[in-house]
Design a protein around this motif. Structure first.
Motif: not given
Ligand SMILES: [Zn+2]
Length: 338
Positions: A77-79, A203, A207, A239, A303
């Motif tokens: 949450v989240g890459g 989220h 990105h 993030e 993050h």
């Molecule tokens: Zn993220």
């Protein structure tokens, strides 16, 4: 290009039942008249990965294990993976939306289905940014699909398995999620509220906005030549901004409309926002590091802390203005070891 620092958490005994997600009675209501646009997702759950459920997950170390071990990477949450950061084969599989389109077209049952609800969240988030990106940033929004997969997926950023959690891949402009992740979130990470789901997706779409606006490219440039701690701080800023963008979407969620002009949400309540904040708390770097049995090491944060993730989600939610309230890069309060 270096991969982000990751802390690996082992989760033992995970089973993908759906009972863990709690649906609060005074929580959000989706409009049963809103049409669900499944063209915004690509359903790859039927292909690859060795069949449904978690049966196809490779179990490290072979037999003798009770339950399934899943590796959850701290990109949770989240890459956000850059090109080739995932390793393995790049490239995209194709999906088949026949089933999900049929399922989500049935107005009487669609809103009881996890996947259809998630398609609606994606519809809402993209409807918001279609208007908001030109309004706040003077740029046209480019739609991005969400790929639903099970077990393993091949992406423009490399191959991934479910253990990495949901992520955004800027190389192919797609969000990737195995919906069973929500069970991990509910059971292992202590965020059972249903609103965790749109928060996660919002989220990831945050990105995508960062990719469209060039923020990610600038962040990578700023990382160059810095110490690992400095590079991680840049990642934290990226993030936290995505969290802020998620809050901004939440602020406007009830204004978003389906393709045919129907409001997507009937209501969004304080308890939903509280669930969003609870989720942000449970996935803060300090909380996850503690949970994994390690010591808290701020230099390894990628993050942001629980407090910061909550703070930025709330900042976005309170103002509803992504240009004014989400500049984590300019905000001096985001510092290493915060
Ligand atoms: Zn993220």
């Amino acid at each position: 290009m270096r991969a982000p620092t990751r802390l690996v958490i082992k989760i033992i005994g995970y089973s993908p039942d759906t009972s863990a997600v709690s649906v609060s009675e005074d929580g959000m209501e989706l409009n049963e008249n809103a049409d669900i646009d499944t063209s915004q997702v690509e359903d790859q759950r039927g292909s690859g990965g060795g069949g449904g459920g978690f049966g196809g997950l490779p179990i490290p170390g072979g037999g003798g294990l009770v339950g399934i071990i899943i590796t959850v990477v701290l990109a949770l949450v989240g890459g956000y993976f850059g090109v080739n950061q995932l390793g393995g084969d790049s490239g995209s599989s194709t999906g088949d939306n026949t089933n999900i389109t049929q399922e989500c077209a049935d107005k009487t049952t669609a809103r009881t289905k996890l996947d259809c609800r998630n398609v609606l969240y994606v519809n809402s988030i993209q409807a918001f940014w279609t208007e908001a990106e030109p309004e706040y940033f003077g740029k046209q929004y480019q739609p991005a699909k969400t790929v639903l997969f099970s077990n393993r997926v091949s992406t423009g950023c490399g191959a991934a398995d479910s253990g990495v959690g949901p992520f955004y891949c800027p190389a192919d402009d797609r969000v990737y999620i195995d919906l069973t992740f929500y069970q991990v979130l509910a059971k292992q990470l202590g965020a059972p509220g249903e609103f965790a789901q749109p928060y996660v997706l919002a989220h990831e779409y945050g990105h995508h906005i960062q990719d469209l606006l060039g923020t990610e490219a600038k962040m990578r440039a700023a990382q160059k030549g810095g110490s690992e701690a400095e590079q991680n701080l840049q990642s934290v800023k990226l993030e936290l901004q995505a969290d802020c963008y998620a809050g901004v979407w939440a602020h406007h969620a009830t204004e978003t409309k389906s393709k045919s002009g129907q409001p997507i949400f009937k209501s969004l309540t304080d308890s939903d926002i509280q669930e969003g904040l609870d989720t942000a708390k449970q996935i803060g770097d300090d909380t996850l590091q503690k949970q994994s049995g390690g010591t808290v090491n701020p230099a390894e944060f990628t993050h942001g802390t629980s407090a910061d993730r909550q703070k930025w989600f709330k900042a976005g939610f309170d103002s509803g203005d992504p240009a004014k309230s989400c500049d984590t890069f300019a905000d001096g309060s985001v510092v290493q070891g915060d």
